[in-house]
Design an enzyme around this catalytic site. Structure first.
Site, PDB file in Angstrom:
ATOM      1  N   ARG A  85       0.823  -1.210   0.000  1.00 22.14           N
ATOM      2  CA  ARG A  85       0.000   0.000   0.000  1.00 22.14           C
ATOM      3  C   ARG A  85       0.855   1.256   0.000  1.00 22.14           C
ATOM      4  NH1 ARG A  85      -4.523   0.856   4.574  1.00 22.14           N
ATOM      5  NH2 ARG A  85      -2.741   1.156   5.940  1.00 22.14           N
ATOM      6  N   ASN A 114     -15.599  10.085  -1.114  1.00 18.93           N
ATOM      7  CA  ASN A 114     -15.951   8.712  -1.484  1.00 18.93           C
ATOM      8  C   ASN A 114     -17.459   8.614  -1.677  1.00 18.93           C
ATOM      9  OD1 ASN A 114     -15.560   5.812  -1.771  1.00 18.93           O
ATOM     10  ND2 ASN A 114     -16.405   5.597   0.300  1.00 18.93           N
ATOM     11  N   HIS A 117     -20.489   5.621  -1.337  1.00 21.84           N
ATOM     12  CA  HIS A 117     -20.727   4.295  -0.774  1.00 21.84           C
ATOM     13  C   HIS A 117     -22.205   3.935  -0.966  1.00 21.84           C
ATOM     14  CE1 HIS A 117     -19.959   0.864   1.827  1.00 21.84           C
ATOM     15  NE2 HIS A 117     -21.120   1.117   2.383  1.00 21.84           N
TER      16      HIS A 117
HETATM   17  C1  GAR Z   1     -20.667   1.751  -6.737  1.00 20.64           C
HETATM   18  O1  GAR Z   1     -21.902   1.190  -6.387  1.00 20.64           O
HETATM   19  C2  GAR Z   1     -19.979   2.352  -5.532  1.00 20.64           C
HETATM   20  O2  GAR Z   1     -20.867   2.977  -4.655  1.00 20.64           O
HETATM   21  C3  GAR Z   1     -19.383   1.125  -4.922  1.00 20.64           C
HETATM   22  O3  GAR Z   1     -18.868   0.407  -6.001  1.00 20.64           O
HETATM   23  C4  GAR Z   1     -19.673   0.668  -7.156  1.00 20.64           C
HETATM   24  C5  GAR Z   1     -18.768   1.118  -8.277  1.00 20.64           C
HETATM   25  O4  GAR Z   1     -19.491   1.206  -9.476  1.00 20.64           O
HETATM   26  N1  GAR Z   1     -18.350   1.469  -3.979  1.00 20.64           N
HETATM   27  C6  GAR Z   1     -18.090   0.767  -2.879  1.00 20.64           C
HETATM   28  O5  GAR Z   1     -18.698  -0.243  -2.580  1.00 20.64           O
HETATM   29  C7  GAR Z   1     -16.967   1.315  -2.029  1.00 20.64           C
HETATM   30  N2  GAR Z   1     -16.778   0.494  -0.880  1.00 20.64           N
HETATM   31  P1  GAR Z   1     -18.849   1.945 -10.744  1.00 20.64           P
HETATM   32  O6  GAR Z   1     -17.456   1.334 -10.958  1.00 20.64           O
HETATM   33  O7  GAR Z   1     -19.774   1.595 -11.872  1.00 20.64           O
HETATM   34  O8  GAR Z   1     -18.782   3.408 -10.452  1.00 20.64           O
END
Ligand code: GAR
Length: 200
Positions: free
Chosen positions: A63, A105, A107
């Site tokens: 990381r 972010n 979520h």
């Molecule tokens: C979205 O639903 C976002 O909210 C989620 O991943 C997806 C990405 O979709 N994020 C998380 O779960 C973060 N922990 P995308 O690649 O089509 O934007």
């Protein structure tokens, strides 16, 4: 105008929404850089299709190395605001402190409910009657920072994880640009946690 970077690991539908809301030449800001921890992430190809500079940075077990490289790229590109959009790794307290107030972010739940992985599945398993999405500033915790905005959706009796995720995602694509607009206009700011002690 602000220079926006998106960090993403997967499909990139939120990148598409952000890039449409903040195109080149927009007076408020533009998405100018996409970084992904996955070499084969569709989001990298999508970024290039959209004419946005896109780079793969390996995360793997190291990381600190990822964060050094990401910081160098963000600095070199003169980035003002970093947007996590389906970025599926946890960033270190040092990185989140460096970007405090400049790191956001999205979520797929109504935080503080259902942080972490599989938020939509968690909502179904908990029998929640509604869920939604949250756009928030990132602090040292996982999905814990100050909320900028939330949008709600119903959970329907016959929902599958996929159907609920799709209903939430449609709201994400509206919520994320709106939240970024508020940050860029100074209407949402990262504040240190309130002192919890009662005033005498
Ligand atoms: C979205 O639903 C976002 O909210 C989620 O991943 C997806 C990405 O979709 N994020 C998380 O779960 C973060 N922990 P995308 O690649 O089509 O934007």
């Amino acid at each position: 105008p602000a220079r926006l970077a998106v960090l993403a690991s997967g499909r990139g539908s939120n990148l598409r929404a952000l890039a449409a809301a903040f195109p080149p030449g927009d007076p408020l800001g533009s998405v100018v850089l996409v970084l992904s921890n996955r070499r084969d992430a569709p989001v990298l190809a999508l970024a290039r299709d959209l004419g946005i500079e896109a780079r793969f940075i390996p995360f793997g077990a190291d990381r600190a190395r990822f964060e050094r490289e990401a910081t160098a790229q963000l600095t070199a590109a003169g980035i003002d605001l970093v947007l996590l959009a389906g970025f599926m790794r946890v960033l270190s307290p040092a990185f989140t402190a460096r970007y405090a107030g400049r790191l956001v972010n999205i979520h797929p739940s109504l935080l503080p409910r259902f942080p972490g992985l599989h938020a939509q599945r968690q909502a179904l398993e908990a029998g929640a009657r509604e869920s939604g999405c949250t756009v928030h500033f990132v602090d040292a915790g996982v999905d814990t920072g100050p909320v900028i905005l939330q949008r709600r959706v119903p959970v329907l009796p016959d929902d599958t994880e996929e159907r609920l995720a799709a209903r939430i995602l449609a709201q994400e694509h509206r919520a994320y640009p709106e939240a970024v607009r508020r940050v860029l206009l100074g209407e949402a700011r990262f504040e240190a946690p309130q002192n919890q002690e009662a005033t005498p």
